[in-house]
Write an enzyme that holds these catalytic residues in place. Structure first.
Site, PDB file in Angstrom:
ATOM      1  N   LYS A  73       0.882  -1.206  -0.197  1.00  0.00           N
ATOM      2  CA  LYS A  73       0.153  -0.290  -0.326  1.00  0.00           C
ATOM      3  C   LYS A  73       0.746   1.272  -0.180  1.00  0.00           C
ATOM      4  O   LYS A  73       0.628   1.992  -0.589  1.00  0.00           O
ATOM      5  CB  LYS A  73      -1.104  -0.021   0.913  1.00  0.00           C
ATOM      6  CG  LYS A  73      -2.194  -1.231   0.903  1.00  0.00           C
ATOM      7  CD  LYS A  73      -2.812  -0.984   2.547  1.00  0.00           C
ATOM      8  CE  LYS A  73      -3.680  -2.432   2.420  1.00  0.00           C
ATOM      9  NZ  LYS A  73      -3.588  -2.264   4.120  1.00  0.00           N
ATOM     10  N   TYR A  89       8.125 -17.659   2.735  1.00  0.00           N
ATOM     11  CA  TYR A  89       8.871 -17.890   1.387  1.00  0.00           C
ATOM     12  C   TYR A  89       9.792 -18.811   0.740  1.00  0.00           C
ATOM     13  O   TYR A  89       9.139 -19.488  -0.667  1.00  0.00           O
ATOM     14  CB  TYR A  89      10.663 -17.179   1.578  1.00  0.00           C
ATOM     15  CG  TYR A  89      10.238 -15.722   2.291  1.00  0.00           C
ATOM     16  CD1 TYR A  89       9.597 -14.920   1.757  1.00  0.00           C
ATOM     17  CD2 TYR A  89      11.514 -14.459   2.693  1.00  0.00           C
ATOM     18  CE1 TYR A  89       9.224 -13.501   1.811  1.00  0.00           C
ATOM     19  CE2 TYR A  89      11.659 -13.313   2.759  1.00  0.00           C
ATOM     20  CZ  TYR A  89      10.195 -13.331   2.168  1.00  0.00           C
ATOM     21  OH  TYR A  89      10.449 -11.404   2.784  1.00  0.00           O
ATOM     22  N   HIS A 136      20.319  -2.851   6.766  1.00  0.00           N
ATOM     23  CA  HIS A 136      20.907  -1.005   5.984  1.00  0.00           C
ATOM     24  C   HIS A 136      22.422   0.057   6.285  1.00  0.00           C
ATOM     25  O   HIS A 136      23.271   0.038   5.146  1.00  0.00           O
ATOM     26  CB  HIS A 136      20.017  -0.196   6.524  1.00  0.00           C
ATOM     27  CG  HIS A 136      18.309  -0.781   6.232  1.00  0.00           C
ATOM     28  ND1 HIS A 136      18.388  -1.366   5.329  1.00  0.00           N
ATOM     29  CD2 HIS A 136      17.155  -0.434   6.798  1.00  0.00           C
ATOM     30  CE1 HIS A 136      16.873  -1.390   5.469  1.00  0.00           C
ATOM     31  NE2 HIS A 136      16.126  -1.082   5.917  1.00  0.00           N
ATOM     32  N   ARG A 140      13.750  12.152  13.132  1.00  0.00           N
ATOM     33  CA  ARG A 140      13.392  11.366  12.422  1.00  0.00           C
ATOM     34  C   ARG A 140      14.449  11.986  11.008  1.00  0.00           C
ATOM     35  O   ARG A 140      14.679  12.497  10.104  1.00  0.00           O
ATOM     36  CB  ARG A 140      12.704  10.902  11.289  1.00  0.00           C
ATOM     37  CG  ARG A 140      12.888   9.961  10.352  1.00  0.00           C
ATOM     38  CD  ARG A 140      11.233   9.882   9.375  1.00  0.00           C
ATOM     39  NE  ARG A 140      11.030   8.795   8.431  1.00  0.00           N
ATOM     40  CZ  ARG A 140      11.791   8.718   8.677  1.00  0.00           C
ATOM     41  NH1 ARG A 140      12.246   7.461   8.771  1.00  0.00           N
ATOM     42  NH2 ARG A 140      11.279   7.918   6.894  1.00  0.00           N
TER      43      ARG A 140
HETATM   44  O1  LIG Z   1      13.557  -1.321   7.187  1.00  0.00           O
HETATM   45  C1  LIG Z   1      13.048  -0.896   7.862  1.00  0.00           C
HETATM   46  O2  LIG Z   1      13.434   0.478   7.543  1.00  0.00           O
HETATM   47  C2  LIG Z   1      12.463   1.691   8.097  1.00  0.00           C
HETATM   48  C3  LIG Z   1      12.888   2.747   8.048  1.00  0.00           C
HETATM   49  O3  LIG Z   1      13.507   2.574   6.562  1.00  0.00           O
HETATM   50  P1  LIG Z   1      13.030   4.123   5.794  1.00  0.00           P
HETATM   51  O4  LIG Z   1      13.074   3.999   4.894  1.00  0.00           O
HETATM   52  O5  LIG Z   1      11.640   5.000   6.553  1.00  0.00           O
HETATM   53  O6  LIG Z   1      14.264   5.172   6.244  1.00  0.00           O
HETATM   54  C4  LIG Z   1      12.659   1.502   9.882  1.00  0.00           C
HETATM   55  O7  LIG Z   1      11.390   1.972  10.141  1.00  0.00           O
HETATM   56  C5  LIG Z   1      12.075  -0.001   9.312  1.00  0.00           C
HETATM   57  O8  LIG Z   1      12.055  -0.586  11.230  1.00  0.00           O
HETATM   58  C6  LIG Z   1      12.865  -1.072   9.274  1.00  0.00           C
HETATM   59  O9  LIG Z   1      12.611  -2.841   9.406  1.00  0.00           O
END
Ligand SMILES: O=C1O[C@H](COP(=O)(O)O)[C@@H](O)[C@H](O)[C@H]1O
Length: 542
Positions: free
Chosen positions: A29, A146, A269, A379
């Protein structure tokens, strides 16, 4: 004249089946439908006409009547022409309406449904009379499913002959978590590998699709003439990669309980951002290497060098892991689980800071700190490289005040590459800086409280730049695997983090107030570090 009479025949568009499994998921979504629309629109508006005829299917477990209505409602609010650039609005709206109508709902609840889907794809494909280019399956569902779905793809959904070089391709896209430690990641990789070839598997790390993350290597490459000499342990004082979120875990604690922040974002990440900062710049002409993200091989080489770093306190050596949990997290666990009381682990961290070190001689003495947290004061996410002035051979580093900032998002800077000019004098000379393709140097007018001393580069596309999922979807459709993790790379990520987690999992997180800043000073005071007393992780009954 002859050409005018017999214009070159247009290549016949080839069919591409796209099956989004988990069409009612929040990821679908929030991002996926819109990103598929962007790719569809781009294809439709290609000069000379589309080379691809997309057939979209949205799958979920609900019965057909209910699912069909739900899918249509979701498409209505999750797709739009907002932010679509360089396209006439009326044209965009017309294409949007076709796109929404073309998405067909399929119920996918068990093996029989997947069998039926396979037959349907073959039948509807044959009706178009167009040759099949490939089939894409985007799995926006729980990773527990998966392996089973990979088997259905292998058994029922793979076009006949899809493993031959000339045959239609199959691409299966999966979202993290890819395991919760090395052993489970290996088991999942092995299960997927039974049904899918390595090149058929696209493991998403959406941070790799973010504009600034994709600009790290191009910036380094464009400025290698002067920057590479500074990019060593002699000049780099410290490297920090941070991701701060204001959102808490309410509504997501059932996931968080099993993972925590280290597995959620540091292991993937933030590690990938660090890898792009540390990687030796791949030769320009290396065919397997993408200009913005390098190759799996180069990224894996960096992962092999990373180890848990240490710090000394009162003459005692300690691993640099700090973990915290926001006050109220347990209330969120309780409310998320109200209907389903069970034993939960209370020591899951919602914020953490971990310092890594490198075994590469180039990076001797540099600490690499990865920090992230939920329910914090702002943020933002960024990578910061601190450069030191005056470093004679063998001398201690001094004057480490020059900061090269890759601001991925949010905070004061927004999307930017920036440095504090005065402190960087003698290290970063503005005239020598080459802006990477797609970026430009802007006047810093002190917007959002940015100190005038900062020199700022911004993406040329501004607000309308494609988002990370636009990049992910476009890359999958073009078959560019550089943005995705291959198995070797993933397992090397886990080798680094298994070691960290073997310690972090035994630590009791310190409570922090919501809105906590997670900066250096407060961190040591508020977030606890390893100590002998708290090696057990207590469990309580809620
Ligand atoms: O993979 C994830 O990323 C989000 C944050 O991603 P963003 O692109 O919004 O910065 C995070 O909130 C989440 O916990 C995590 O699983």
């Amino acid at each position: 004249e002859e050409e005018m009479a017999n214009p070159a025949p247009q290549p016949r568009a080839r069919r591409v089946d796209v099956v989004l499994i988990g069409a009612t998921s929040s990821l679908a979504k929030k991002y996926l439908f819109q990103s598929f629309f962007r790719s569809y629109l781009e294809e439709e508006l290609k000069p000379g006409g589309p080379a691809r005829d997309f057939h979209f299917y949205g799958g979920a477990t609900r019965p057909v009547e209910e699912g069909r209505q739900l899918l249509s409602d979701i498409l209505a609010f999750s797709t739009s022409c907002k932010g679509v650039q360089d396209v006439d609005l009326a044209v965009c709206e017309e294409k949007l309406s076709v796109f929404r109508k073309s998405f067909q709902y399929v119920q996918l609840r068990g093996e029989d449904h997947y069998k039926q889907l396979g037959r349907r794809l073959e039948r509807e494909g044959a009706e178009t009379g167009k040759p099949l280019e490939g089939r894409l399956f985007y799995l926006s569902i729980s990773p527990d499913l998966y392996a089973g779905i990979a088997q259905y793809v292998g058994d029922y959904l793979r076009p006949i002959g899809a493993r031959d070089a000339e045959a239609p391709w199959v691409r299966v896209v999966v979202e993290k978590p890819f395991g919760r430690d090395l052993a489970s990641a290996e088991a999942l990789a092995a299960a997927l590998g039974q049904h899918l070839a390595e090149e058929e598997l696209y493991r998403v790390d959406h941070y790799m699709g973010k504009g600034v993350v994709q600009a790290i290597l191009p910036f380094r490459r464009a400025n290698r003439g002067w920057l590479e000499a500074l990019w060593t342990g002699r000049h780099v004082g410290a490297v920090e990669v941070s991701m701060k979120e204001t959102e808490d875990c309410q509504g997501r604690t059932s996931f968080y309980e099993g993972y925590g922040v280290i597995r959620d974002v540091l292991q993937n990440h933030l590690t990938q951002v660090l890898v792009l900062l540390k990687m030796d710049i791949p030769p320009d002409k290396e065919s397997t290497s993408s200009p913005s993200l390098g190759s799996h091989h180069h990224r894996t080489a960096v992962l092999r060098e990373l180890v848990l770093g240490g710090e000394t306190e009162g003459g005692e050596s300690r691993a640099s892991i700090h973990v915290g949990q926001y006050q109220g997290y347990l209330d969120h666990v309780a409310s998320d689980r109200r209907s389903e009381p069970r034993v939960v682990r209370t020591s899951v961290p919602t914020a953490a800071s971990v310092t890594l070190a490198s075994r590469h001689p180039r990076w001797g003495g540099v600490s690499f700190t990865l920090k992230a947290g939920k329910a914090l004061d702002e943020r933002t996410s960024y990578a910061r490289v601190v450069l030191c002035d005056g470093v004679p051979e063998g001398a201690a580093k001094a004057g480490c005040a020059c900061e090269l900032l890759f601001n991925i998002q949010g905070g004061k800077f927004g999307t930017a590459i920036a440095w504090n000019r005065t402190a960087c004098t003698g290290m970063i000379e503005p005239a020598a800086v080459v802006t990477p393709p797609g970026w430009l140097s802007v006047e810093n007018e002190g917007e959002s409280g940015l100190a005038a001393d900062w020199q700022v580069l911004r993406p040329t596309a501004g607000e309308n730049a494609p988002n990370a999922y636009d990049m992910v979807v476009a890359a999958v459709l073009s078959g560019d695997r550089s943005m995705f993790l291959d198995t070797e790379e993933l397992l090397h990520q886990w080798r680094v983090w298994d070691n960290v987690l073997s310690k972090a999992d035994t630590m009791e997180p310190e409570l922090y107030p919501k809105g906590f800043a997670l900066d250096e000073v407060e961190l040591s005071g508020v977030i606890g570090s390893i100590s002998e007393e708290n090696e057990d992780s207590p469990h309580i009954e809620l």
